[in-house]
Structure formats: structure tokens, C-alpha cells
Design a protein around this motif. Sequence first.
Motif, mmCIF file in Angstrom:
data_model
loop_
_atom_site.group_PDB
_atom_site.id
_atom_site.type_symbol
_atom_site.label_atom_id
_atom_site.label_comp_id
_atom_site.label_asym_id
_atom_site.label_seq_id
_atom_site.Cartn_x
_atom_site.Cartn_y
_atom_site.Cartn_z
ATOM 1 N N GLN A 84 29.392 40.378 15.883
ATOM 2 C CA GLN A 84 29.389 39.570 15.018
ATOM 3 C C GLN A 84 28.595 38.095 15.305
ATOM 4 O O GLN A 84 29.058 37.052 14.897
ATOM 5 N N ARG A 85 27.870 38.451 16.170
ATOM 6 C CA ARG A 85 27.151 37.289 16.828
ATOM 7 C C ARG A 85 26.077 36.554 15.885
ATOM 8 O O ARG A 85 25.472 35.440 15.947
ATOM 9 N N GLY A 86 25.520 37.391 14.972
ATOM 10 C CA GLY A 86 24.524 36.824 13.965
ATOM 11 C C GLY A 86 23.234 36.701 14.589
ATOM 12 O O GLY A 86 22.167 36.237 14.190
ATOM 13 N N SER A 125 26.037 25.207 22.548
ATOM 14 C CA SER A 125 25.059 25.809 21.454
ATOM 15 C C SER A 125 25.078 27.304 20.921
ATOM 16 O O SER A 125 25.793 27.845 21.704
ATOM 17 N N HIS A 126 24.725 27.493 19.677
ATOM 18 C CA HIS A 126 24.748 28.851 19.286
ATOM 19 C C HIS A 126 23.245 29.406 19.123
ATOM 20 O O HIS A 126 22.789 28.759 18.455
ATOM 21 N N PRO A 127 23.114 30.614 19.676
ATOM 22 C CA PRO A 127 21.605 31.161 19.731
ATOM 23 C C PRO A 127 21.174 30.991 18.294
ATOM 24 O O PRO A 127 19.943 30.679 18.129
ATOM 25 N N GLY A 153 31.109 19.791 21.042
ATOM 26 C CA GLY A 153 31.556 20.695 19.843
ATOM 27 C C GLY A 153 31.479 22.078 20.427
ATOM 28 O O GLY A 153 31.052 22.613 21.292
ATOM 29 N N GLN A 154 32.432 23.019 19.636
ATOM 30 C CA GLN A 154 32.286 24.611 19.582
ATOM 31 C C GLN A 154 30.778 24.871 19.516
ATOM 32 O O GLN A 154 30.555 25.937 20.231
ATOM 33 N N ASN A 155 30.200 24.453 18.386
ATOM 34 C CA ASN A 155 28.895 24.876 18.136
ATOM 35 C C ASN A 155 28.053 23.514 17.670
ATOM 36 O O ASN A 155 27.724 23.454 16.454
ATOM 37 N N GLY A 165 36.254 22.357 15.490
ATOM 38 C CA GLY A 165 36.263 23.611 14.789
ATOM 39 C C GLY A 165 34.975 24.292 14.861
ATOM 40 O O GLY A 165 33.908 23.989 15.225
ATOM 41 N N CYS A 166 35.291 25.497 14.210
ATOM 42 C CA CYS A 166 33.846 26.497 14.046
ATOM 43 C C CYS A 166 34.069 27.403 12.973
ATOM 44 O O CYS A 166 35.095 27.900 12.442
ATOM 45 N N ASN A 167 32.884 27.596 12.244
ATOM 46 C CA ASN A 167 32.601 28.376 10.906
ATOM 47 C C ASN A 167 32.297 29.679 11.351
ATOM 48 O O ASN A 167 32.221 30.701 10.414
ATOM 49 N N ASN A 168 31.838 29.967 12.581
ATOM 50 C CA ASN A 168 31.417 31.465 13.073
ATOM 51 C C ASN A 168 32.667 32.473 13.040
ATOM 52 O O ASN A 168 33.864 31.998 12.965
ATOM 53 N N ARG A 169 32.404 33.794 13.167
ATOM 54 C CA ARG A 169 33.710 34.639 13.176
ATOM 55 C C ARG A 169 33.204 35.502 14.208
ATOM 56 O O ARG A 169 33.298 36.593 14.092
ATOM 57 N N CYS A 170 33.000 34.932 15.615
ATOM 58 C CA CYS A 170 32.467 36.101 16.583
ATOM 59 C C CYS A 170 34.017 37.196 16.630
ATOM 60 O O CYS A 170 35.159 36.519 16.779
ATOM 61 N N ALA A 171 33.635 38.226 16.718
ATOM 62 C CA ALA A 171 34.582 39.280 16.408
ATOM 63 C C ALA A 171 35.891 39.098 17.708
ATOM 64 O O ALA A 171 36.963 39.465 17.348
ATOM 65 N N PHE A 172 35.606 38.455 18.815
ATOM 66 C CA PHE A 172 36.322 38.336 19.998
ATOM 67 C C PHE A 172 37.288 36.998 19.996
ATOM 68 O O PHE A 172 37.997 37.013 20.823
ATOM 69 N N CYS A 173 36.720 36.155 19.337
ATOM 70 C CA CYS A 173 37.139 34.655 19.485
ATOM 71 C C CYS A 173 38.326 34.093 18.455
ATOM 72 O O CYS A 173 38.517 34.280 17.267
ATOM 73 N N VAL A 174 39.194 33.403 19.516
ATOM 74 C CA VAL A 174 40.354 32.957 18.602
ATOM 75 C C VAL A 174 40.004 31.429 18.009
ATOM 76 O O VAL A 174 41.044 30.891 17.438
ATOM 77 N N VAL A 175 38.985 30.670 18.433
ATOM 78 C CA VAL A 175 38.769 29.348 18.241
ATOM 79 C C VAL A 175 38.765 29.173 16.740
ATOM 80 O O VAL A 175 39.396 28.263 16.379
ATOM 81 N N PRO A 176 38.339 30.066 15.580
ATOM 82 C CA PRO A 176 38.305 29.606 14.586
ATOM 83 C C PRO A 176 39.708 29.596 13.957
ATOM 84 O O PRO A 176 40.271 28.833 12.887
ATOM 85 N N PHE A 177 40.679 30.249 14.594
ATOM 86 C CA PHE A 177 42.112 30.410 14.066
ATOM 87 C C PHE A 177 42.991 29.220 15.055
ATOM 88 O O PHE A 177 44.062 28.947 14.447
#
Length: 436
Positions: A273-275, A234-236, A198-200, A154-166
Motif C-alpha cells: 500500500q505504498r501508493g 520524503s515519500h515517492p 517529518g515522517q513524510n 504523524g503520518c496519514n499514509n497506511r503502509c501495510a507494514f508500518c506502525v508509525v500511524p498507530f
Amino acid sequence: MNKKVYIRTFGCQMNLADTEIISSLLQDEGYVMTDSEESADLVILNTCAVRENAVEKIMNMLDNLKGKRRLRPNLLVGIIGCVPQYYREKMFSMTDGIDFLAGPDTYRQLPFLIENAEQGIRGANLAFVPEETYAGIEPVRTGSISTFVPIMRGCNNRCAFCVVPFTRGKERSRPMKSVIEEVGQLAEKGYREVTLLGQNVNSYFDDDARCGFAELLERASLAAEGVRIRFTTSHPKDISESLVRVIAAHDNICNTIHLPVQSGSTRVLKLMQRGHSREDYLEKTAMIRSIIPGVTISTDLIAGFCGETVEDHRETLSLMEEVRFDFSYMFCYSVRPGTYAAKHLPDDVAEEVKKQRLEEIIALQNRISGELHAAEIGSIHEVLAESESKRSREMLMGRTGTNRVVVFDRNGYSPGDLVDVRIQSATSATLLGNPE
Ligand code: SF4
């Protein structure tokens, strides 16, 4: 008579690792894995929803399977993974010929879904199971040299283009103890390389053991001395100096980091929304390079995201020039329904402009990879031989610790051997050499 199951896997390494877990669950039920669709009693498509064309592929395969069902009416077909999690039960109306659906969190329910399907009861289990990590299930591994160990889902980020959290739900980390035990067992079984997945991975945290990713990585490297340890993705915004220092401190942790940036423009990164900003990213890559000399960095890049201007695109190209990525996964932006971008941002970059920008990104990446590889001619690298080369059975293919692909003359070596190879020539994708 044991029934045969064929699993076709699409998408990311996480899906490959999931297929190994599913194979284990089905073997416990008496199924036998087969690598031919023709001889299977049950066909399972383990799917990816990241890009639109990924879904089209599934629909085409289903059409093809419909033909086979006409010849073998008892053939069962199941669709699992991110596409059914994304489209849910609607999939049953999108196409016929599906007997069951399961999402990434419900693979333990597969035996029930299959049993029902055998009695003609079509079913779906698409629940999110927030605590599910499949810890304790011994995967049926496909390789014997290099393998994956999922550490979180899973992933708790919400990158605007990404379906993974859904499709994969909220983050949950596997207990540190179960990860380290598995890594230790793989070392005992003679695996030469383990990739923590892992996703992140940077946001891995075992609450009970109060153990974060840097500590987990260090424990994994100590639990498997002499075994190469890799990790992705990894996530930057989450990669830390303490993690980078752990990589530098342990020889068996590979000196390469996959650090998706997606765009070189702070304005676009905000829309995504990459943070983090362009400057943050450059600071992180500079920090990594200062602590780990010779480290290689790879990335993901999206061309033509919503609102991207020519200037934003130029910033992506200039960031590539500055960081000099070893390689990149490069794609045009494609709208994924349900994501923030699909709901709130116009897909206003014309397809031909997206394609044009992607070509420029690919051309630049090929130039940079070619220069980085050419600089390796004459140097000697320790290569883990993974398989015979597609070029010739007299040649082996493997990778350096820095994740560069090397093809070299066999000279009596075999897959699984660590070989010192002197680089003789290079292309933008491959280094060629001879054992020292
Ligand atoms: S970090 Fe962003 S791009 Fe990566 S899986 Fe999570 S939401 Fe998707």
C-alpha cells in the motif's frame, strides 16, 4: 536539590528531536540532565516500535533497571514514545518496574506523571493530541554544529507494514512562521546545518499560511544563508518537481534526497500500500537526476515482505542497479501486530529466505556504494567537519553536501569548519582525503 534525569533514546531522528523537547520541559521543572544512568534519580526510555527487536531491547533494559531499583528504591523509571503508544497500558502487566507511560503527543504531561509517580501513583497518558506540534518549546539541543527542526508530526499514509500511524497519529504541520523563526535563530546561534524533520515532509502544509513544503524549504534556505539545509523523510508519491527545482535553485539546500522505495516490484508495492509503482519511482528519480546533476539518492529496502517471490526480489535488485542508491537502510520484513499486513497478509517468506535476500541486497548496495565512492577519487568536495574521527584525533569526520561521509587530515581545522577536501581513496562507506 535538583533531581537528575537520564534519558535513553532509541530509534529515529524524530525521537532524538523529541528528547531535546522533553529535556527542555523537564529543565523548566528544575530537573538536571545527566548522561549517566548511575547518578540519575529518574530514568526515561524514549522508545521505538518500528521493529520487534526494538521492543526486546526495552524489555532487557527494564530488567537491568530492576536490579538498580533494588539498590536505589527511590529511582523512578518512565517509558515513553512509540512502544507504550503501541502496547498502551498493557505494558504495566508485561513487566513490573515501570512508574509511568507517555506517548509522543503527551510529553507536556510528563511533569504531572512524574509528580504522581514520586507519590507512588503509577500513571499513563497515551492520548493522541491531533494539534500537538510542541511549537514554541525551545529544545535543549545536544549538538552545536548540526541540529534537527521537526516541521510536522504523524503520518496519514497506511503502509501495510508500518506502525508509525498507530504510534504517532495523524499528520499535523507546525506553523510555517514558527519553523522559519527557529531556523533563523539557529543560524544566528552559529549552527552550520539544519535538518527539517517529518515522517513524510512532502505532505507538510500550513493551512493558515497556505504554505506547502517546497515553499517552506525555500523560506528556510533564505532565513539561514550559509547554513546547510537538509530534510528527511520524503515519500515517492508526494515528491514534486517544484520541490526539486527549489533544491536546485539554492546552494545551501543539500543535493541529497532520502526516498524510501521499500521494494522494486510493483506487485509488492501494491501489497505494501505504498501508493506508487516501480515505474512511478523510476520516473521520479530520473526527474530528480535531470534537474539536480550530481544529486545523491538514498533509500529504505525491505527484504521478504508478505508474498514476495524470487521474481519480485530480482526486481528489487534490478531497481537498485538502475537507480544506484548512494546508501540504503536495509531490513528483513518483521510482522508488527496491528498493521494491515499483520491482519490480512501471510508472513509467508521463510526467515532464512528473508535473510538470504537481505544479504544479496546488502552485497549489491556495498558494491554500488563502493563504485560511486571510487569515482570520487581525485575530486574536491566541500565538507562540513562534524567531529574528530574515531580513527585518530589528527583526523576529522564530516559530510559533503551530498551526504557522503569524509574522513580527512585535520591540518589545523576544527569541527564546524567548511573544508575543501581532495579525495585520495574510498571504501563503500567512507571517502578519505586531505584538505586542499
Ligand atoms: S509513509 Fe508509510 S512507512 Fe513512512 S511513516 Fe508513514 S506509514 Fe510509515
